[in-house]
Write an enzyme that holds these catalytic residues in place. Structure first.
Site, PDB file in Angstrom:
ATOM      1  N   LYS A  94      -3.615   6.413   3.476  1.00 11.24           N
ATOM      2  CA  LYS A  94      -2.479   5.940   3.637  1.00 11.24           C
ATOM      3  C   LYS A  94      -2.269   4.770   2.630  1.00 11.24           C
ATOM      4  O   LYS A  94      -2.630   3.620   2.892  1.00 11.24           O
ATOM      5  CB  LYS A  94      -2.140   5.290   5.054  1.00 11.24           C
ATOM      6  CG  LYS A  94      -0.690   5.408   5.385  1.00 11.24           C
ATOM      7  CD  LYS A  94       0.254   4.566   4.632  1.00 11.24           C
ATOM      8  CE  LYS A  94       0.408   3.109   5.271  1.00 11.24           C
ATOM      9  NZ  LYS A  94       0.887   2.342   4.089  1.00 11.24           N
ATOM     10  N   GLU A 127     -11.982  -4.725   5.203  1.00 12.31           N
ATOM     11  CA  GLU A 127     -12.100  -5.692   3.891  1.00 12.31           C
ATOM     12  C   GLU A 127     -10.755  -6.477   3.670  1.00 12.31           C
ATOM     13  O   GLU A 127      -9.464  -5.853   3.459  1.00 12.31           O
ATOM     14  CB  GLU A 127     -12.030  -4.835   2.604  1.00 12.31           C
ATOM     15  CG  GLU A 127     -13.035  -3.600   2.910  1.00 12.31           C
ATOM     16  CD  GLU A 127     -14.333  -3.933   2.915  1.00 12.31           C
ATOM     17  OE1 GLU A 127     -14.788  -4.845   2.612  1.00 12.31           O
ATOM     18  OE2 GLU A 127     -15.253  -3.092   3.493  1.00 12.31           O
ATOM     19  N   CYS A 149      -7.716 -10.548  -3.813  1.00  6.33           N
ATOM     20  CA  CYS A 149      -8.389 -11.111  -2.539  1.00  6.33           C
ATOM     21  C   CYS A 149      -9.640 -12.110  -2.651  1.00  6.33           C
ATOM     22  O   CYS A 149      -9.578 -13.243  -2.087  1.00  6.33           O
ATOM     23  CB  CYS A 149      -8.804 -10.142  -1.620  1.00  6.33           C
ATOM     24  SG  CYS A 149      -9.974  -8.880  -2.574  1.00  6.33           S
ATOM     25  N   GLU A 197      -4.039 -18.091   2.077  1.00  4.15           N
ATOM     26  CA  GLU A 197      -4.149 -17.262   0.983  1.00  4.15           C
ATOM     27  C   GLU A 197      -2.784 -17.095   0.560  1.00  4.15           C
ATOM     28  O   GLU A 197      -2.042 -16.684   1.221  1.00  4.15           O
ATOM     29  CB  GLU A 197      -4.714 -15.871   1.509  1.00  4.15           C
ATOM     30  CG  GLU A 197      -4.944 -14.779   0.276  1.00  4.15           C
ATOM     31  CD  GLU A 197      -5.382 -13.471   0.837  1.00  4.15           C
ATOM     32  OE1 GLU A 197      -4.711 -13.077   1.841  1.00  4.15           O
ATOM     33  OE2 GLU A 197      -6.193 -13.039  -0.257  1.00  4.15           O
TER      34      GLU A 197
HETATM   35  P1  NAD Z   1      -1.159  -5.953   4.364  1.00  2.00           P
HETATM   36  O1  NAD Z   1      -2.059  -6.301   5.505  1.00  2.00           O
HETATM   37  O2  NAD Z   1       0.089  -6.217   4.753  1.00  2.00           O
HETATM   38  O3  NAD Z   1      -0.896  -4.199   4.220  1.00  2.00           O
HETATM   39  C1  NAD Z   1      -2.130  -3.317   3.895  1.00  2.00           C
HETATM   40  C2  NAD Z   1      -2.062  -2.072   4.375  1.00  2.00           C
HETATM   41  O4  NAD Z   1      -1.675  -1.958   5.755  1.00  2.00           O
HETATM   42  C3  NAD Z   1      -0.648  -1.141   3.958  1.00  2.00           C
HETATM   43  O5  NAD Z   1      -0.937   0.057   3.431  1.00  2.00           O
HETATM   44  C4  NAD Z   1       0.319  -1.443   4.994  1.00  2.00           C
HETATM   45  O6  NAD Z   1       1.420  -0.158   4.937  1.00  2.00           O
HETATM   46  C5  NAD Z   1      -0.497  -1.288   6.137  1.00  2.00           C
HETATM   47  N1  NAD Z   1      -0.059  -1.644   7.334  1.00  2.00           N
HETATM   48  C6  NAD Z   1       0.704  -2.701   7.581  1.00  2.00           C
HETATM   49  N2  NAD Z   1       0.916  -2.454   8.897  1.00  2.00           N
HETATM   50  C7  NAD Z   1       0.134  -1.892   9.748  1.00  2.00           C
HETATM   51  C8  NAD Z   1       0.168  -1.638  11.001  1.00  2.00           C
HETATM   52  N3  NAD Z   1       0.766  -2.141  12.040  1.00  2.00           N
HETATM   53  N4  NAD Z   1      -0.970  -0.679  11.271  1.00  2.00           N
HETATM   54  C9  NAD Z   1      -1.751  -0.108  10.230  1.00  2.00           C
HETATM   55  N5  NAD Z   1      -1.452  -0.226   8.902  1.00  2.00           N
HETATM   56  C10 NAD Z   1      -0.513  -1.230   8.587  1.00  2.00           C
HETATM   57  O7  NAD Z   1      -1.630  -6.278   3.247  1.00  2.00           O
HETATM   58  P2  NAD Z   1      -1.147  -6.355   1.610  1.00  2.00           P
HETATM   59  O8  NAD Z   1       0.160  -7.227   1.733  1.00  2.00           O
HETATM   60  O9  NAD Z   1      -0.734  -4.826   1.210  1.00  2.00           O
HETATM   61  O10 NAD Z   1      -2.354  -6.787   0.728  1.00  2.00           O
HETATM   62  C11 NAD Z   1      -2.796  -8.112   0.622  1.00  2.00           C
HETATM   63  C12 NAD Z   1      -3.831  -8.223   1.294  1.00  2.00           C
HETATM   64  O11 NAD Z   1      -5.037  -7.339   1.234  1.00  2.00           O
HETATM   65  C13 NAD Z   1      -4.431  -9.686   1.101  1.00  2.00           C
HETATM   66  O12 NAD Z   1      -4.792 -10.406   2.386  1.00  2.00           O
HETATM   67  C14 NAD Z   1      -5.716  -9.342   0.366  1.00  2.00           C
HETATM   68  O13 NAD Z   1      -6.711 -10.241   0.361  1.00  2.00           O
HETATM   69  C15 NAD Z   1      -6.241  -8.168   0.986  1.00  2.00           C
HETATM   70  N6  NAD Z   1      -7.125  -7.618   0.272  1.00  2.00           N
HETATM   71  C16 NAD Z   1      -8.432  -7.433   0.461  1.00  2.00           C
HETATM   72  C17 NAD Z   1      -9.432  -6.710  -0.400  1.00  2.00           C
HETATM   73  C18 NAD Z   1     -10.935  -6.790  -0.067  1.00  2.00           C
HETATM   74  O14 NAD Z   1     -11.603  -5.968  -0.555  1.00  2.00           O
HETATM   75  N7  NAD Z   1     -11.330  -7.614   0.719  1.00  2.00           N
HETATM   76  C19 NAD Z   1      -9.147  -6.112  -1.415  1.00  2.00           C
HETATM   77  C20 NAD Z   1      -7.790  -5.907  -1.869  1.00  2.00           C
HETATM   78  C21 NAD Z   1      -6.695  -6.616  -0.968  1.00  2.00           C
END
Ligand code: NAD
Length: 506
Positions: free
Chosen positions: A199, A274, A308, A408
């Site tokens: 997804k 992650e 991140c 963040e």
């Molecule tokens: P997010 O948590 O808002 O969304 C991530 C994914 O989760 C999206 O596909 C979203 O549609 C899905 N999602 C949202 N609500 C959900 C729910 N209730 N149930 C299941 N899935 C759901 O994050 P974002 O804004 O897309 O990305 C930014 C974040 O990702 C930052 O915190 C960043 O640090 C983190 N990140 C971490 C890594 C790592 O390797 N540690 C890598 C990249 C990004």
């Protein structure tokens, strides 16, 4: 110029023909069980070009029913396609073929990624796309050399351990590095013989659909790679809660990570998380000050700061503070802010207007709490791309309790603090509730190593920031995640369950 012509409309003739053909499809369909499908409801959602603010594509809006269909297709493929029982070297050959196809289509994918995420095309072409292909090759080869049967020497028994794939693995990804993270995430799962349901983030689903297209072209059996596009609260939540998945991997924010982990917990499905970060860089007074300052400006503005693990807190020795600030400020002011398709752009837009408002809101609150704005950031105007979500880089200075030093922000914004003693710097870094990555900068490698080991995080880098290599595990602790991480040799084993086969010795 590649496709960065200063106009409000995207000129398809400037694109690579494969990218143009892909983007001209009226609806981007999901890939389920080897078929390209619309949502049963017929609904679609828009994904935008962050550099122009215009609609880039309409994408099928999947939900619980499409997730269910995808999980069933992946179960069927696991049981009957032969993928899970292929000898690892035959599976590796197919994954190499997929990696080769990624290389062959790299320019088209880099353009799609740049258009969907906003990042400079050159960065996607130099790093995101080839790194994803290299990850497939790394795990394909590792799988060939990983023992599936290990004898166990316990008296009275004839026993061995068997390593078998889990079955269907679910993956939910964020929008900052869509293609790269698909590679990091699914490569070990596929190499181990699992099937996957992905997804992607609703802001950036396109390159993941392209990945599925290439997986099909490489000859992976139907149902091995499935992609359901849709929103997090519907499609994402349905995937995390599906009882048919055997392993889950989530990359994104800690807030959503908790929800995903709760759903998986209810089904007793193991989950890898992650999550976000608030990385720090500790800069001692024996460094090449200008070199370190420029490198850290590069780190905090990479991908418009939407990284991140990047260095968002700069903890600089008091003695070099003024020189460091002078160079960093000039380097930030010298960055060319521009459209992702413009080869002269160093810094593209952030992914959405929502993200831009989030960054601006943090800066306002940080300054409101007393931080000094060395550079206040703010909206940037890019002529010809007025609808885009551009931001100027920001540099704040203040105390560690400031919101901008704690949360963040996920934008091109750094927070400066100073220290005098080594322990003071370590304590400042370790105040964070996150634990993803930090760096230490010093000409004294013994000191750098000593400090690096005391920083509480999954990764401590020395005299550089944002280092990734296949074979070096990358993971977080505390709010930054749990469950094993990515990129390490152990990651492959995370996708193989152990089974003991035992009989009494006659
Ligand atoms: P997010 O948590 O808002 O969304 C991530 C994914 O989760 C999206 O596909 C979203 O549609 C899905 N999602 C949202 N609500 C959900 C729910 N209730 N149930 C299941 N899935 C759901 O994050 P974002 O804004 O897309 O990305 C930014 C974040 O990702 C930052 O915190 C960043 O640090 C983190 N990140 C971490 C890594 C790592 O390797 N540690 C890598 C990249 C990004």
């Amino acid at each position: 110029m590649v496709f960065g012509v200063p106009t409000e409309r995207l000129d398809m003739t400037m694109l690579h023909p494969e990218a143009a053909a892909f983007l001209q499809s009226p609806v981007q369909r999901m890939h389920v069980g080897g078929r390209w499908i619309d949502a049963a409801s017929g609904e679609t959602f828009e994904t935008r070009d962050p550099g122009r603010g215009t609609v880039l594509a309409n994408v099928a809006c999947g939900g619980a029913s499409e997730v269910d269909q995808a999980v069933r297709a992946a179960q069927e493929a696991y049981r009957t396609s032969g993928w899970s029982t292929l000898p690892p070297n035959d599976r590796a050959a197919l994954l190499h073929r997929l990696a080769d196809l990624i290389d062959r289509h790299a320019e088209a994918i880099a353009q799609i990624e740049s258009l969907d995420v906003g990042k400079p095309r050159a960065q996607a072409a130099a790093f995101d796309i080839p790194h994803a292909a290299a990850t497939l090759r790394y795990y394909a080869d590792l799988a060939v050399h990983t023992r599936r049967r290990e004898p166990i020497g316990v008296s009275g028994f004839e026993a061995h351990t068997l390593r078998v794939p889990y079955g269907v693995c679910g993956f939910i990804f964020p929008w900052n590095f869509p293609f790269l993270l698909v590679g990091w995430g699914v490569a070990p799962a596929l190499a181990a013989g699992n099937t996957v349901v992905i997804k992607p983030a609703e802001d950036t689903p396109l390159s993941t659909l392209y990945f599925a297209k290439l997986a099909e072209a490489a000859g992976l059996p139907a149902g091995v790679v499935n992609v359901v596009t849709g929103f997090g609260s519907t499609a994402g939540a349905a995937l995390a809660a599906h009882p048919g998945i055997r392993r889950m991997s989530f990359t994104g924010s800690p807030e959503v990570g908790r929800l995903v982990a709760e759903s998986c917990g209810r089904n007793l499905v193991p989950v890898k998380l992650e999550l976000g970060g608030k990385g720090a860089a500790v800069v001692f007074d024996d460094v090449d000050v200008a070199g370190a300052a420029k490198a850290l400006v590069g780190a905090v503005t990479l991908n418009a700061g939407q990284v991140c693990c990047t260095a968002t807190r700069w903890i600089v020795h008091e003695r070099i503070r003024d020189r460091f600030v002078e160079v960093a400020k000039a380097a930030m002011q010298g960055l060319r802010i521009g459209y992702g398709g413009d080869p002269n752009a160093d810094l593209g837009p952030v992914v959405s207007e929502k993200q831009r408002r989030r960054v601006l809101g943090y800066l306002e609150r940080g300054i409101g709490e007393g931080a000094e704005a060395i550079l206040s950031g703010g909206v940037a105007a890019v002529p010809g791309h007025e609808g885009g979500y551009y931001l100027k880089p920001a540099l704040l200075r203040g105390d560690p309790e400031n919101i901008c030093a704690r949360d963040e922000i996920f934008g091109p914004a750094a927070f400066l603090m100073t220290f005098r003693e080594e322990q003071e710097a370590i304590d400042l870094v370790n105040r964070s509730t996150y634990g993803l990555a930090n760096s230490v900068w010093s000409a004294d490698l013994a000191r750098a190593g000593r400090v690096a080991e005391q920083l509480v995080a999954g990764n401590s880098w020395i005299n550089a920031h944002n280092l990734f290599a296949h074979g070096i595990p990358y993971a977080g602790c505390n709010l930054s995640g749990c469950g094993g991480g990515v990129l390490g040799p152990e990651t492959l084993l995370d996708y193989l369950r152990s089974q003991s086969i035992v009989r009494p010795r006659a």
